[in-house]
Design an enzyme around this catalytic site. Structure first.
Site, PDB file in Angstrom:
ATOM      1  N   HIS A  27       0.799  -1.238   0.000  1.00 37.72           N
ATOM      2  CA  HIS A  27       0.000   0.000   0.000  1.00 37.72           C
ATOM      3  C   HIS A  27       0.834   1.292   0.000  1.00 37.72           C
ATOM      4  CE1 HIS A  27       0.201  -0.152   4.386  1.00 37.72           C
ATOM      5  NE2 HIS A  27      -0.731  -1.055   4.518  1.00 37.72           N
ATOM      6  N   HIS A  82      -4.478 -10.529  13.988  1.00 40.48           N
ATOM      7  CA  HIS A  82      -4.630  -9.280  13.235  1.00 40.48           C
ATOM      8  C   HIS A  82      -5.425  -9.578  11.968  1.00 40.48           C
ATOM      9  CE1 HIS A  82      -3.883  -5.487  11.453  1.00 40.48           C
ATOM     10  NE2 HIS A  82      -2.670  -5.687  10.958  1.00 40.48           N
ATOM     11  N   GLU A  84      -5.786  -7.721   9.204  1.00 37.91           N
ATOM     12  CA  GLU A  84      -5.397  -7.195   7.891  1.00 37.91           C
ATOM     13  C   GLU A  84      -5.149  -8.385   6.954  1.00 37.91           C
ATOM     14  OE1 GLU A  84      -2.331  -4.137   7.759  1.00 37.91           O
ATOM     15  OE2 GLU A  84      -2.983  -3.560   5.744  1.00 37.91           O
ATOM     16  N   ASP A  86      -3.101  -9.396   4.806  1.00 41.41           N
ATOM     17  CA  ASP A  86      -1.842 -10.130   4.617  1.00 41.41           C
ATOM     18  C   ASP A  86      -1.698 -11.255   5.651  1.00 41.41           C
ATOM     19  OD1 ASP A  86      -1.680  -7.868   6.282  1.00 41.41           O
ATOM     20  OD2 ASP A  86       0.488  -7.712   6.110  1.00 41.41           O
ATOM     21  N   HIS A 149      -1.103  -3.091  14.613  1.00 37.85           N
ATOM     22  CA  HIS A 149      -1.158  -1.972  13.701  1.00 37.85           C
ATOM     23  C   HIS A 149      -2.571  -1.453  13.447  1.00 37.85           C
ATOM     24  CE1 HIS A 149      -1.337  -1.582   9.014  1.00 37.85           C
ATOM     25  NE2 HIS A 149      -1.145  -0.395   9.489  1.00 37.85           N
ATOM     26  N   ASP A 168       2.149  -7.586  13.572  1.00 37.97           N
ATOM     27  CA  ASP A 168       3.002  -6.631  12.841  1.00 37.97           C
ATOM     28  C   ASP A 168       4.157  -6.076  13.693  1.00 37.97           C
ATOM     29  OD1 ASP A 168       1.679  -6.750  10.406  1.00 37.97           O
ATOM     30  OD2 ASP A 168       0.356  -5.079  10.851  1.00 37.97           O
ATOM     31  N   TYR A 196      10.088  -0.161   8.283  1.00 41.70           N
ATOM     32  CA  TYR A 196       8.762  -0.694   8.606  1.00 41.70           C
ATOM     33  C   TYR A 196       8.066   0.194   9.644  1.00 41.70           C
ATOM     34  CZ  TYR A 196       5.097  -4.043   9.553  1.00 41.70           C
ATOM     35  OH  TYR A 196       3.861  -4.633   9.684  1.00 41.70           O
ATOM     36  N   HIS A 229       5.955 -10.613  10.040  1.00 41.35           N
ATOM     37  CA  HIS A 229       6.764 -10.300   8.850  1.00 41.35           C
ATOM     38  C   HIS A 229       8.242 -10.379   9.245  1.00 41.35           C
ATOM     39  CE1 HIS A 229       3.315  -8.690   6.639  1.00 41.35           C
ATOM     40  NE2 HIS A 229       3.041  -7.878   7.640  1.00 41.35           N
TER      41      HIS A 229
HETATM   42 FE1  FEO Z   1      -1.197  -4.681   9.472  1.00 46.90          FE
HETATM   43 FE2  FEO Z   1       1.005  -7.053   8.220  1.00 46.90          FE
HETATM   44  O1  FEO Z   1      -0.620  -6.173   8.472  1.00 46.90           O
END
Ligand code: FEO
Length: 399
Positions: A27, A82, A84, A86, A149, A168, A196, A229
């Site tokens: 994004h 989370h 989101e 991903d 996040h 995250d 990040y 991640h």
């Molecule tokens: Fe807030 Fe890796 O997603």
């Protein structure tokens, strides 16, 4: 596909995530080194618990790694830290492979978010902040970490193996086979974890600062910190990344000024060079970033611990260069707070660009210098003024 294997990271915990070698845009954030979507499989007394999943499109890699440990049908619980996409995008597909009686847990706001994303395809059960879930002979403590996040974010702590799954938080976009940070190049870790934080977490820095302050009271003693991640942290790496988060969220800064600019016929560029000389002569580390070759997310990374941001654009069509507009929009959203800001640029018939930049800069700092304008092409005297402009900014940083 069955070529992907799990990686054991503790007695009962396996990494079963996916490596996205090709990701270059998250994004608007340039992810030059790709990323990973980490998911973790925990072996219980009579079955398995899956912590998070992966981005849609990577389900087969996740399933292949799970199958290298167990039959996915043995997964009796999923914890979604989370919502989101991903990390949650593969949930609907994964639900069709796991135990038909599987229970999917998420934070209270995570339940709302998952329902909004997937409707009746998922049936999440809420866990309140601080709840200890006794699952298959192991205890999982859920700690809400709102806005780290998203509002739904939480950490899960496996009290048996002392593994903290942090979604995250403490992560980075870095594709690779290394599962531990201490197996990676330290400079790359520093660069990517800072990038990040700058591009994902800066808007929430005040909340993160509170969380890091409260961390010792949470009674967590992780042997490993496993984000969603990039690599996991162990040994001294845990204290190291906690300290980096403390410093970044507290807004600790270096004596650095970031000069970001675009140029049409090199006039604004020459101004930038002269301003940099003035700053450098007074002990300020001046970092010049021409937008013709600097991505907005790299500028954000530089701003994370800089004290001044100086933005230059020539006047184009009674406004600013599109690259500068893009940058201003991006860094405004990230809510950077700097000690000093200033605008500069060349113009032909009316200095509209610096006025526009100046308005935007007022959101980034309380102190900003009046803009510096040059008509068409800087003369030697103009360049001397630019140098002095740099010196003035340096002086304001020393006050
Ligand atoms: Fe807030 Fe890796 O997603």
């Amino acid at each position: 596909m069955s070529c992907f294997n799990a990686v054991q990271i503790s007695n009962a915990v396996y990494w079963v995530g996916a490596i996205d070698w090709s990701l270059r845009n998250f994004h608007g954030y340039e992810t030059r080194r790709g990323s990973t979507y980490n998911a973790y499989l925990v072996k219980g007394n009579d079955g398995y618990i899956l912590i998070d999943t992966v981005k849609k499109g990577f389900e087969n890699e996740l399933l292949s790694r799970i199958r290298s440990v167990c039959d996915p049908k043995e997964i009796k619980f999923i914890i979604s830290n989370h919502a989101e996409m991903d990390h949650s995008g593969a949930i609907p597909e994964i639900l069709s492979h796991v135990s038909p009686d599987v229970k999917l847990y998420a934070s209270t706001l995570g339940v709302k978010a998952l329902n909004a994303h997937f409707g009746s395809k998922v049936n999440p059960v809420p866990v309140a902040n601080g709840t200890v879930l006794p699952l298959l002979g192991r205890n999982f403590r859920c700690v809400e970490t709102r806005m780290l996040h998203w509002p739904d974010s939480m950490w899960t702590y496996d009290e048996t193996d002392r593994i903290l799954f942090t979604n995250d938080a403490f992560g980075m976009h870095l594709a690779g086979y290394e599962r531990w940070a201490d197996d990676c190049d330290e400079n790359i870790l520093e660069e990517e974890s800072a990038k990040y934080f700058a591009n994902i977490l800066t808007p929430y820095a005040p909340l993160i600062a509170k969380l890091i302050k409260a961390y010792p009271t949470l009674e967590l003693a992780p042997a490993a910190v496993c984000p969603d991640h990039g690599p996991c942290w162990r040994n001294d790496g845990i204290a190291h990344i906690l300290e980096r988060y403390r410093a970044w969220s507290a807004g600790e800064r270096k004596n650095r000024a970031v000069i970001v600019f675009d140029t049409m016929w090199h006039s604004t560029e020459r101004m930038a060079h002269a301003i940099g000389e003035g700053l450098n002569a007074h002990g300020i580390d001046a970092c010049l970033m021409p937008l013709s070759g600097s991505h907005r997310s790299d500028v954000a990374k530089q701003l994370l611990d800089a004290r001044a941001c100086i933005i230059g654009s020539p006047t184009l069509n009674n406004g600013i260069m599109p690259t500068v507009a893009d940058l201003l929009c991006y860094i405004k959203g990230l809510k950077f707070k700097l000690d000093t800001t200033a605008a500069f640029g060349s113009y032909g018939w009316a200095p509209a660009a610096t006025k526009q930049i100046d308005v935007e800069l007022s959101a980034l700092s309380d102190a900003h210098l009046p803009p510096l304008n040059v008509l068409y092409v800087p003369t030697d005297k103009d360049l001397e003024d630019c140098r002095q402009f740099g010196e003035q900014i340096a002086a304001s940083l020393k006050n």
